[in-house]
Design a protein around this motif. Structure first.
Motif, PDB file in Angstrom:
ATOM      1  N   GLN A  65       0.833  -1.212   0.000  1.00 55.04           N
ATOM      2  CA  GLN A  65       0.000   0.000   0.000  1.00 55.04           C
ATOM      3  C   GLN A  65       0.865   1.259   0.000  1.00 55.04           C
ATOM      4  O   GLN A  65       0.532   2.250  -0.658  1.00 55.04           O
ATOM      5  CB  GLN A  65      -0.927  -0.014   1.211  1.00 55.04           C
ATOM      6  CG  GLN A  65      -1.975   1.087   1.217  1.00 55.04           C
ATOM      7  CD  GLN A  65      -2.960   0.973   0.060  1.00 55.04           C
ATOM      8  OE1 GLN A  65      -3.029  -0.068  -0.608  1.00 55.04           O
ATOM      9  NE2 GLN A  65      -3.709   2.035  -0.189  1.00 55.04           N
ATOM     10  N   ALA A  66       1.980   1.230   0.709  1.00 55.19           N
ATOM     11  CA  ALA A  66       2.910   2.370   0.697  1.00 55.19           C
ATOM     12  C   ALA A  66       3.466   2.568  -0.703  1.00 55.19           C
ATOM     13  O   ALA A  66       3.599   3.705  -1.194  1.00 55.19           O
ATOM     14  CB  ALA A  66       4.040   2.137   1.691  1.00 55.19           C
ATOM     15  N   HIS A  67       3.795   1.451  -1.363  1.00 53.44           N
ATOM     16  CA  HIS A  67       4.324   1.516  -2.740  1.00 53.44           C
ATOM     17  C   HIS A  67       3.290   2.112  -3.691  1.00 53.44           C
ATOM     18  O   HIS A  67       3.628   2.915  -4.575  1.00 53.44           O
ATOM     19  CB  HIS A  67       4.723   0.116  -3.199  1.00 53.44           C
ATOM     20  CG  HIS A  67       5.242   0.073  -4.603  1.00 53.44           C
ATOM     21  ND1 HIS A  67       6.486   0.565  -4.962  1.00 53.44           N
ATOM     22  CD2 HIS A  67       4.675  -0.389  -5.761  1.00 53.44           C
ATOM     23  CE1 HIS A  67       6.665   0.405  -6.259  1.00 53.44           C
ATOM     24  NE2 HIS A  67       5.582  -0.178  -6.776  1.00 53.44           N
ATOM     25  N   VAL A  68       2.028   1.743  -3.527  1.00 54.16           N
ATOM     26  CA  VAL A  68       0.945   2.272  -4.368  1.00 54.16           C
ATOM     27  C   VAL A  68       0.849   3.785  -4.218  1.00 54.16           C
ATOM     28  O   VAL A  68       0.724   4.520  -5.210  1.00 54.16           O
ATOM     29  CB  VAL A  68      -0.400   1.605  -4.004  1.00 54.16           C
ATOM     30  CG1 VAL A  68      -1.569   2.361  -4.640  1.00 54.16           C
ATOM     31  CG2 VAL A  68      -0.411   0.155  -4.458  1.00 54.16           C
ATOM     32  N   HIS A  69       0.927   4.275  -2.995  1.00 53.85           N
ATOM     33  CA  HIS A  69       0.866   5.732  -2.763  1.00 53.85           C
ATOM     34  C   HIS A  69       2.063   6.433  -3.404  1.00 53.85           C
ATOM     35  O   HIS A  69       1.928   7.538  -3.949  1.00 53.85           O
ATOM     36  CB  HIS A  69       0.818   6.026  -1.266  1.00 53.85           C
ATOM     37  CG  HIS A  69      -0.530   5.824  -0.659  1.00 53.85           C
ATOM     38  ND1 HIS A  69      -1.638   6.543  -1.048  1.00 53.85           N
ATOM     39  CD2 HIS A  69      -0.961   4.966   0.314  1.00 53.85           C
ATOM     40  CE1 HIS A  69      -2.696   6.164  -0.336  1.00 53.85           C
ATOM     41  NE2 HIS A  69      -2.309   5.201   0.490  1.00 53.85           N
ATOM     42  N   LEU A  70       3.217   5.805  -3.328  1.00 51.23           N
ATOM     43  CA  LEU A  70       4.413   6.389  -3.929  1.00 51.23           C
ATOM     44  C   LEU A  70       4.254   6.493  -5.445  1.00 51.23           C
ATOM     45  O   LEU A  70       4.617   7.511  -6.054  1.00 51.23           O
ATOM     46  CB  LEU A  70       5.625   5.530  -3.569  1.00 51.23           C
ATOM     47  CG  LEU A  70       7.010   6.192  -3.585  1.00 51.23           C
ATOM     48  CD1 LEU A  70       7.026   7.442  -2.752  1.00 51.23           C
ATOM     49  CD2 LEU A  70       8.064   5.196  -3.102  1.00 51.23           C
ATOM     50  N   GLN A  71       3.690   5.464  -6.056  1.00 49.92           N
ATOM     51  CA  GLN A  71       3.461   5.476  -7.498  1.00 49.92           C
ATOM     52  C   GLN A  71       2.424   6.527  -7.890  1.00 49.92           C
ATOM     53  O   GLN A  71       2.574   7.213  -8.907  1.00 49.92           O
ATOM     54  CB  GLN A  71       3.012   4.089  -7.969  1.00 49.92           C
ATOM     55  CG  GLN A  71       4.088   3.012  -7.856  1.00 49.92           C
ATOM     56  CD  GLN A  71       5.354   3.381  -8.625  1.00 49.92           C
ATOM     57  OE1 GLN A  71       6.373   3.750  -8.031  1.00 49.92           O
ATOM     58  NE2 GLN A  71       5.290   3.306  -9.944  1.00 49.92           N
ATOM     59  N   HIS A  72       1.385   6.658  -7.083  1.00 48.25           N
ATOM     60  CA  HIS A  72       0.373   7.685  -7.356  1.00 48.25           C
ATOM     61  C   HIS A  72       0.985   9.080  -7.291  1.00 48.25           C
ATOM     62  O   HIS A  72       0.674   9.943  -8.120  1.00 48.25           O
ATOM     63  CB  HIS A  72      -0.768   7.577  -6.345  1.00 48.25           C
ATOM     64  CG  HIS A  72      -1.732   6.479  -6.649  1.00 48.25           C
ATOM     65  ND1 HIS A  72      -2.723   6.082  -5.770  1.00 48.25           N
ATOM     66  CD2 HIS A  72      -1.875   5.672  -7.741  1.00 48.25           C
ATOM     67  CE1 HIS A  72      -3.417   5.093  -6.298  1.00 48.25           C
ATOM     68  NE2 HIS A  72      -2.915   4.822  -7.495  1.00 48.25           N
ATOM     69  N   ALA A  73       1.833   9.306  -6.303  1.00 48.56           N
ATOM     70  CA  ALA A  73       2.482  10.611  -6.164  1.00 48.56           C
ATOM     71  C   ALA A  73       3.321  10.932  -7.395  1.00 48.56           C
ATOM     72  O   ALA A  73       3.330  12.068  -7.895  1.00 48.56           O
ATOM     73  CB  ALA A  73       3.358  10.631  -4.913  1.00 48.56           C
ATOM     74  N   ARG A  74       4.002   9.935  -7.918  1.00 50.82           N
ATOM     75  CA  ARG A  74       4.869  10.148  -9.080  1.00 50.82           C
ATOM     76  C   ARG A  74       4.077  10.317 -10.372  1.00 50.82           C
ATOM     77  O   ARG A  74       4.604  10.834 -11.361  1.00 50.82           O
ATOM     78  CB  ARG A  74       5.858   8.989  -9.196  1.00 50.82           C
ATOM     79  CG  ARG A  74       6.962   9.091  -8.154  1.00 50.82           C
ATOM     80  CD  ARG A  74       7.853   7.882  -8.104  1.00 50.82           C
ATOM     81  NE  ARG A  74       8.976   8.128  -7.194  1.00 50.82           N
ATOM     82  CZ  ARG A  74       9.739   7.179  -6.666  1.00 50.82           C
ATOM     83  NH1 ARG A  74       9.498   5.905  -6.933  1.00 50.82           N
ATOM     84  NH2 ARG A  74      10.737   7.492  -5.865  1.00 50.82           N
ATOM     85  N   THR A 123      11.025  10.703  -0.401  1.00 50.69           N
ATOM     86  CA  THR A 123      10.725   9.542  -1.250  1.00 50.69           C
ATOM     87  C   THR A 123      11.959   8.670  -1.466  1.00 50.69           C
ATOM     88  O   THR A 123      11.827   7.463  -1.696  1.00 50.69           O
ATOM     89  CB  THR A 123      10.183   9.992  -2.621  1.00 50.69           C
ATOM     90  OG1 THR A 123      11.129  10.861  -3.243  1.00 50.69           O
ATOM     91  CG2 THR A 123       8.846  10.714  -2.475  1.00 50.69           C
ATOM     92  N   VAL A 124      13.135   9.261  -1.372  1.00 49.07           N
ATOM     93  CA  VAL A 124      14.379   8.490  -1.538  1.00 49.07           C
ATOM     94  C   VAL A 124      14.495   7.447  -0.428  1.00 49.07           C
ATOM     95  O   VAL A 124      14.763   6.266  -0.677  1.00 49.07           O
ATOM     96  CB  VAL A 124      15.610   9.421  -1.525  1.00 49.07           C
ATOM     97  CG1 VAL A 124      16.903   8.603  -1.597  1.00 49.07           C
ATOM     98  CG2 VAL A 124      15.546  10.401  -2.680  1.00 49.07           C
ATOM     99  N   ALA A 125      14.271   7.878   0.815  1.00 46.19           N
ATOM    100  CA  ALA A 125      14.354   6.965   1.953  1.00 46.19           C
ATOM    101  C   ALA A 125      13.208   5.957   1.932  1.00 46.19           C
ATOM    102  O   ALA A 125      13.396   4.788   2.310  1.00 46.19           O
ATOM    103  CB  ALA A 125      14.332   7.752   3.256  1.00 46.19           C
ATOM    104  N   LEU A 126      12.026   6.389   1.500  1.00 43.68           N
ATOM    105  CA  LEU A 126      10.877   5.478   1.419  1.00 43.68           C
ATOM    106  C   LEU A 126      11.150   4.361   0.427  1.00 43.68           C
ATOM    107  O   LEU A 126      10.936   3.177   0.717  1.00 43.68           O
ATOM    108  CB  LEU A 126       9.618   6.242   1.003  1.00 43.68           C
ATOM    109  CG  LEU A 126       9.104   7.333   1.942  1.00 43.68           C
ATOM    110  CD1 LEU A 126       7.850   7.977   1.372  1.00 43.68           C
ATOM    111  CD2 LEU A 126       8.824   6.772   3.318  1.00 43.68           C
ATOM    112  N   GLU A 127      11.627   4.748  -0.736  1.00 46.00           N
ATOM    113  CA  GLU A 127      11.943   3.786  -1.780  1.00 46.00           C
ATOM    114  C   GLU A 127      13.045   2.832  -1.315  1.00 46.00           C
ATOM    115  O   GLU A 127      12.982   1.620  -1.571  1.00 46.00           O
ATOM    116  CB  GLU A 127      12.373   4.523  -3.047  1.00 46.00           C
ATOM    117  CG  GLU A 127      12.519   3.659  -4.272  1.00 46.00           C
ATOM    118  CD  GLU A 127      12.831   4.489  -5.504  1.00 46.00           C
ATOM    119  OE1 GLU A 127      12.255   4.212  -6.558  1.00 46.00           O
ATOM    120  OE2 GLU A 127      13.659   5.440  -5.394  1.00 46.00           O
ATOM    121  N   ASP A 128      14.031   3.368  -0.629  1.00 48.24           N
ATOM    122  CA  ASP A 128      15.137   2.550  -0.128  1.00 48.24           C
ATOM    123  C   ASP A 128      14.632   1.483   0.841  1.00 48.24           C
ATOM    124  O   ASP A 128      15.013   0.305   0.747  1.00 48.24           O
ATOM    125  CB  ASP A 128      16.161   3.456   0.562  1.00 48.24           C
ATOM    126  CG  ASP A 128      17.270   2.661   1.243  1.00 48.24           C
ATOM    127  OD1 ASP A 128      18.071   2.042   0.525  1.00 48.24           O
ATOM    128  OD2 ASP A 128      17.312   2.665   2.497  1.00 48.24           O
TER     129      ASP A 128
END
Length: 339
Positions: free
Chosen positions: A271-280, A297-302
């Protein structure tokens, strides 16, 4: 005759010196009565002004250093992000992150809920006083007041962060993922809205991106803190997902690495990944300046990549170590103006 002449001369000299002393005394007295009183007052005021200015400068530096130190020790990724924003907004960014840290650590630093609620009330009152240009004599409050004046920050975002943190003092697990997302929106996303204001970004697409990034940030923070909370016999992961996979709070408290625990982590991380993709997905319409507010987002992705490599074992040792390449990754992301 010579003695008499010398005596008269000595007397004359003595009289002359007396007259000179009298004249000097008279001039000094006249000087005191005419101009000097105001001059002396002006000099005293000038000295006091210099001292006040010096003290104000010292206090200002102390306040700035206090915010920098607390962010560096409690929000290292946020600290690195602050170093990469323009100098004219760096101090305000640090003040906002220090404010967020102060609120975030209340829950873990008090033994009774009542004490925590008192601290939250202090911050509510402090915000009201900040917007009346009468901030409390406290380092973060003073720096926050400076940021509010410099960038006309929106009051309701600050109050929303406090109100949501105050609700979280109940110290219970989130009932479902939507409740965790709402908490993340009201805290992490609100902080991003304020950072955008510091950068002078007013864009609806940037706001939408901030909303999704804040939700991703809150979800990842909940996952990352799970080992720490489990050691304290506390579990905050959404209960609906835990129940879906048959995982109990006791499983997390004893650090279970069974497949059902990994499945819970997988669902939440996804779900966190989905939000990150939506933001991008908004990136083409978001001003380049906004990317500096979204460096988290760098730390989140990491973290999401590392938890995937650990097969979603939230207790894996590799997840407890700080990424030594993070500063370089943040720098390149800021240089590319992307998030």
């Amino acid at each position: 005759m010579q003695h008499k002449l010398k005596g008269n001369m000595a007397a004359g000299i003595s009289v002359k010196h007396g007259l000179l002393r009298s004249k000097s005394s008279l001039i000094y007295t006249l000087h005191r009565k005419t101009a000097p009183k105001s001059v002396f007052i002006q000099r005293a005021s000038a000295i006091q002004s210099v001292r006040a200015s010096t003290n104000a400068t010292v206090d200002s530096r102390h306040n700035e250093k206090y915010c920098l130190d607390i962010v560096r020790s409690r929000d290292y990724e946020g600290f690195l992000s602050c170093l990469l924003v323009p100098e004219e907004v760096r101090r305000s960014s640090l003040a906002l992150r220090a404010f967020n840290v102060e609120l975030a650590q209340v829950k873990d630093s008090v033994s009774q809920k009542t004490i925590g609620l008192m601290r939250m009330q202090f911050w509510k009152t402090a915000i009201e006083e900040i917007y009346r240009d009468d901030p409390p004599n406290q380092p973060v409050s003073t720096e926050l007041w400076r940021a509010v004046r410099s960038h006309s920050l929106t009051k309701r975002w600050l109050l929303r962060i406090i109100t949501e943190r105050e609700k979280d003092m109940d110290d219970r697990a989130y009932r479902n993922l939507q409740e965790l997302e709402k908490y993340s929106e009201n805290t992490q996303s609100s902080l991003l809205y304020l950072l955008l204001e510091c950068l002078g970004v007013k864009n609806v697409h940037a706001d939408h991106a901030a909303s999704h990034i804040g939700k991703a940030q809150g979800i990842v923070t909940c996952l990352r803190a799970t080992p720490y909370h489990s050691r304290r016999r506390k579990v905050y992961l959404p209960m609906d997902i835990c129940m879906l996979h048959g995982a109990s709070q006791e499983d997390f408290i004893r650090g279970s690495r069974e497949q059902n625990i990994r499945d819970v982590v997988y669902d939440i991380a996804s779900q966190a990944h989905v939000h990150l993709q939506h933001a991008r997905s908004f990136s083409h319409n978001v001003p380049a300046a906004a990317s500096l507010a979204f460096l988290s987002t760098v730390a989140l992705e990491d973290y999401l990549q590392r938890v995937r490599k650990a097969d979603f074992d939230v207790f894996h040792k590799s997840l407890q170590n700080r990424n030594p390449l993070l500063p370089i990754q943040l720098y390149f992301r800021s240089w590319k103006n992307t998030y």
